[in-house]
Design an enzyme around this catalytic site. Structure first.
Site, PDB file in Angstrom:
ATOM      1  N   ASP A   1       9.462  85.480  29.806  1.00  0.00           N
ATOM      2  CA  ASP A   1      10.473  86.265  30.507  1.00  0.00           C
ATOM      3  C   ASP A   1      10.142  86.267  32.007  1.00  0.00           C
ATOM      4  OD1 ASP A   1      12.578  88.102  30.935  1.00  0.00           O
ATOM      5  OD2 ASP A   1      11.194  89.777  30.740  1.00  0.00           O
TER       6      ASP A   1
ATOM      7  N   ASP B   1       8.508  91.822  28.378  1.00  0.00           N
ATOM      8  CA  ASP B   1       8.236  93.256  28.461  1.00  0.00           C
ATOM      9  C   ASP B   1       9.220  94.110  27.680  1.00  0.00           C
ATOM     10  OD1 ASP B   1      10.284  92.566  30.364  1.00  0.00           O
ATOM     11  OD2 ASP B   1      10.005  94.544  31.276  1.00  0.00           O
TER      12      ASP B   1
ATOM     13  N   ASP C   1      11.714  88.847  34.812  1.00  0.00           N
ATOM     14  CA  ASP C   1      11.645  90.185  35.402  1.00  0.00           C
ATOM     15  C   ASP C   1      10.861  91.129  34.495  1.00  0.00           C
ATOM     16  OD1 ASP C   1      13.276  88.932  37.168  1.00  0.00           O
ATOM     17  OD2 ASP C   1      15.093  90.036  36.657  1.00  0.00           O
TER      18      ASP C   1
END
Length: 372
Positions: A8, A130, A10
């Site tokens: 990922d 996240d 961001d």
């Protein structure tokens, strides 16, 4: 077969901007702590392809014009490239959540080249991100996830089975990918006891302990909590006889579990020691050198603390040191018997935490003999 890290952007490579969650200006660009060192190590030492997979809500619309996105994104990529980190593939979905497009994570619409492709080992691959959607994408792909959060508390039980690691520290991510998970399970069943122990040396101190002896549970929990170990111990023992077999066999099973989880011991610190507790000074020095030995210098005036006979403390640590194949030197002085033994268990926990600490940048067996 090729393995892939689906990463990922961001919240994983860069800090996700608060409020609007859009990285649309240079002022908002802030890289995730330690990402350069660790991704460089992964790219240099490990055999993973790198694929960036990111949702960019409404990219190309008036709320998120492309001309504000690409300059910052390209700077991000060029900065990583300057640190020896290049992505083999970059997948960007521009849809909004309500569009429900198959290309949007956790959907796999962008990742067709990896699915049912015999060139790729998805079972040996990982998604690093996240959010729970990253873990769900890992499940959909048939690989494992590394959640860049302090814990798995935000995940459902189903997704926890897919998540191999939860940490907000890129050092831990790299250690896990390079050196593997240090965990073990032991089942010990005799006519006297039935014991199950599971242990993760690189945990967060989570404990689930039930031996039938309340004070013993409390002491074992100190090992997990203060040692940073995830520890489960379930014991059914012949307490109608007395406490001896339950305590001794638990020590044996726990020691075997520690020994198994340590594996080849490459990169560990090996040694550890000591702490005070109120009126007591409790010193525990240990060495995971492969040779069991116990030195015990602690006296107790009470016959029991809780339901635990004080004569069994020595026996517990002797059985533990034998099964874990470690030197254990224990000394305690003080007046309060509860504090004294609790201090010993806490000092043991801190000693274990210190001794099992692993350095992947000096990944050698800590012995001049070359083995432990």
């Amino acid at each position: 077969m090729k393995k892939v890290l689906f990463i990922d952007r961001d919240g994983t490579l860069v800090i996700e901007p608060p409020v609007d969650y859009q990285l649309d200006s240079f002022e908002k660009l802030e890289f995730y702590p330690k990402v350069f060192k660790n991704l460089n190590f992964i790219a240099d030492k490990l055999d993973f392809e790198l694929a960036m997979v990111t949702n960019q809500d409404g990219l190309g619309t008036s709320s998120f014009p492309e001309e504000t996105f690409w300059p910052v994104h390209n700077l991000l990529l060029n900065t990583l490239k300057g640190e020896g980190i290049e992505f083999d593939e970059i997948f960007i979905d521009k849809s909004m959540p309500e569009d429900n497009l198959p290309t949007r994570k956790p959907g796999l619409g962008m990742l067709g080249k990896y699915i049912d492709n015999p060139e790729y080992d998805l079972a040996g691959s990982f998604v690093i991100g996240d959010r729970y959607t990253d873990v769900q994408m890992a499940k959909n792909l048939g690989c494992k996830a590394i959640l860049l959060q302090k814990s798995m508390d935000s995940l459902s039980d189903e997704l926890r089975d897919t998540c191999a690691l939860a940490t907000d520290d890129w050092d831990k991510v790299t250690e896990f990918l390079f050196a593997g998970e240090r965990s073990a399970e032991v089942r010990r069943t005799t006519k006297e006891t039935d014991i199950y122990v599971s242990l993760s040396l690189d945990g967060s101190g989570k404990c689930d302990i039930s031996t039938g002896l309340g004070f013993f549970d409390h002491m074992l929990e100190q090992i997990g909590k203060h040692g940073g170990l995830d520890l489960t111990i379930k014991v059914k023992g012949d307490l109608y006889v007395d406490e001896h077999h339950t305590i001794e066999d638990t020590a044996i099973a726990l020691g075997e579990c520690i020994y198994s989880a340590l594996g080849n011991k490459r990169g560990i610190e090996r040694y550890g020691y000591s702490l005070p507790m109120d009126d007591c000074l409790c010193q525990v020095a240990l060495d995971f050198g492969g040779r069991p030995w116990l030195v015990w210098d602690a006296q107790f005036k009470r016959e029991k603390i809780g339901e635990m006979p004080t004569e069994m403390f020595l026996h517990f640590f002797k059985s533990l040191s034998d099964a874990a194949k470690m030197n254990l030197n224990i000394k305690a002085e003080g007046e309060n018997e509860h504090h004294k033994i609790e201090g010993i268990f806490k000092a043991l926990a801190r000693s274990i935490k210190m001794a099992v600490k692993r350095d992947i940048y000096r990944y050698e067996v800590p012995s001049s003999k070359g083995c432990l």
